[in-house]
Design a protein around this motif. Sequence first.
Motif, short mmCIF file in Angstrom:
data_model
loop_
_atom_site.label_atom_id
_atom_site.label_comp_id
_atom_site.label_asym_id
_atom_site.label_seq_id
_atom_site.Cartn_x
_atom_site.Cartn_y
_atom_site.Cartn_z
N VAL A 222 0.84 -1.20 0.00
CA VAL A 222 0.00 0.00 0.00
C VAL A 222 0.88 1.25 0.00
N LEU A 223 0.61 2.15 -0.94
CA LEU A 223 1.30 3.43 -1.02
C LEU A 223 0.29 4.56 -0.85
N CYS A 224 0.73 5.71 -0.38
CA CYS A 224 -0.15 6.87 -0.28
C CYS A 224 0.16 7.84 -1.41
N HIS A 225 -0.82 8.66 -1.75
CA HIS A 225 -0.66 9.55 -2.91
C HIS A 225 -1.68 10.69 -2.86
N GLY A 226 -1.26 11.86 -3.35
CA GLY A 226 -2.19 12.91 -3.70
C GLY A 226 -2.64 13.83 -2.58
N GLY A 227 -3.52 14.76 -2.97
CA GLY A 227 -4.05 15.74 -2.03
C GLY A 227 -2.93 16.55 -1.41
N PRO A 228 -2.92 16.67 -0.08
CA PRO A 228 -1.89 17.46 0.58
C PRO A 228 -0.57 16.71 0.75
N ILE A 229 -0.53 15.43 0.35
CA ILE A 229 0.73 14.67 0.45
C ILE A 229 1.56 15.02 -0.78
N ALA A 230 2.18 16.18 -0.73
CA ALA A 230 2.84 16.73 -1.91
C ALA A 230 4.36 16.78 -1.81
N MET A 231 4.87 16.95 -0.61
CA MET A 231 6.31 17.12 -0.39
C MET A 231 6.86 15.92 0.39
N PRO A 232 8.19 15.73 0.37
CA PRO A 232 8.77 14.62 1.14
C PRO A 232 8.37 14.65 2.61
N SER A 233 8.31 15.84 3.19
CA SER A 233 7.92 15.94 4.60
C SER A 233 6.47 15.49 4.82
N ALA A 235 4.87 13.14 2.97
CA ALA A 235 4.88 11.67 2.89
C ALA A 235 5.47 11.08 4.16
N GLN A 236 6.53 11.71 4.68
CA GLN A 236 7.14 11.24 5.92
C GLN A 236 6.15 11.32 7.07
N PHE A 237 5.33 12.37 7.09
CA PHE A 237 4.30 12.55 8.12
C PHE A 237 3.38 11.33 8.14
N VAL A 238 2.96 10.89 6.96
CA VAL A 238 2.05 9.74 6.87
C VAL A 238 2.77 8.45 7.26
N HIS A 240 5.31 7.93 9.17
CA HIS A 240 5.63 7.85 10.60
C HIS A 240 4.41 7.55 11.45
N ARG A 241 3.21 7.79 10.92
CA ARG A 241 2.00 7.62 11.72
C ARG A 241 1.18 6.40 11.33
N LEU A 242 1.44 5.84 10.15
CA LEU A 242 0.68 4.68 9.69
C LEU A 242 1.63 3.54 9.30
N ALA A 243 1.72 2.55 10.17
CA ALA A 243 2.58 1.41 9.89
C ALA A 243 2.06 0.58 8.73
N SER A 244 0.79 0.77 8.40
CA SER A 244 0.18 0.00 7.31
C SER A 244 0.54 0.53 5.92
N VAL A 245 1.23 1.66 5.86
CA VAL A 245 1.59 2.27 4.58
C VAL A 245 3.05 1.93 4.26
N ASP A 246 3.28 1.43 3.05
CA ASP A 246 4.61 0.93 2.67
C ASP A 246 5.44 1.94 1.88
N GLY A 247 4.86 3.09 1.54
CA GLY A 247 5.63 4.05 0.78
C GLY A 247 4.75 5.11 0.15
N PHE A 248 5.30 5.76 -0.85
CA PHE A 248 4.65 6.92 -1.46
C PHE A 248 4.74 6.85 -2.97
N TYR A 249 3.67 7.27 -3.62
CA TYR A 249 3.69 7.43 -5.07
C TYR A 249 3.36 8.88 -5.40
N GLY A 250 4.22 9.54 -6.15
CA GLY A 250 3.99 10.94 -6.50
C GLY A 250 4.03 11.15 -8.00
N ALA A 251 3.22 12.07 -8.47
CA ALA A 251 3.23 12.43 -9.89
C ALA A 251 3.66 13.90 -10.00
N SER A 252 2.74 14.81 -9.71
CA SER A 252 3.12 16.22 -9.63
C SER A 252 4.27 16.41 -8.65
#
Length: 280
Positions: A222-233, A235-238, A240-252
């Motif tokens: 599971v990766l997180c993406h979009g909305g306010p998850i725009a910068m490395p900080s 994605a790191q916020f998410v 650090h708080r959700l062990a169920s998330v395995d990483g980040f996918y970014g486009a913009s």
Amino acid sequence: MAETREAILKRFRKKLSQGLPIVGGGAGTGISAKCEEAAGIDLIVIYNSGRYRMAGRGSLAGLMPYGCANEIVKEMAHEVLTAVTHTPVLAGVCATDPFMLRDKFLRELREMGFAGIQNFPTVGLIDGVFRANLEETGMGFGLEVECIAAANELNLLTTPYAFDAQQSRELTSAGADIIVAHMGLTTSGSIGAHTALSLEDCLPKVAEIADAARSVREDVIVLCHGGPIAMPSDAQFVLHRLASVDGFYGASSMERLPTETALTERVKEFTRMSRQDDAS
């Protein structure tokens, strides 16, 4: 030949076992893909919005009738697939296209060198009466689920966007390898969205999508993406708080925002030059 689905997933799971996140990114140009690969990105996805985004238009142009999405991704393939050497590249497929010969198109993408697919353009970004009408007239999200299942049958890596828990369950049941929890159009920058959730608001929504996926299959990534998850900080916020998330996918986040910042700042440096030495 593209790296096999099994080899990609084995590598990703090894990385996760080492406590490292999986990072994917969109590429609208060859130079974007080349730079992402040089930086060590795990996977690259190309779709029509990447072309519009890097042309200075909003990403939602990819959902509008400005061109054939599936033909555009094939055109982009010649630029992007030839720019990378080892990173798996996935194609965004508009599964609701009523004129697409789905299985033939998926085989064609595989033969071109794509390692897998993602469901984009997606009706998941559409809501209200228009979305209801799309569902009622045979152009709904169910076609995107079916496309993921068909790609899985062809042993293509699948990394679909999911916008809620139900979609997450359906996509995982269809064989999705990586669920990307989509929090809406990316904010920030000159053409980013302004209407979005807060980072805090994203946490329960991402968690719900992740939990729904794992209720079907424990090994889904599971990766997180979009909305306010725009910068490395962000994605790191998410992470650090959700062990169920395995990483980040970014486009913009991976190409438009860095380009806007770097290009603007570099041109400013040139425009600040003087014709005479300040010391003279």
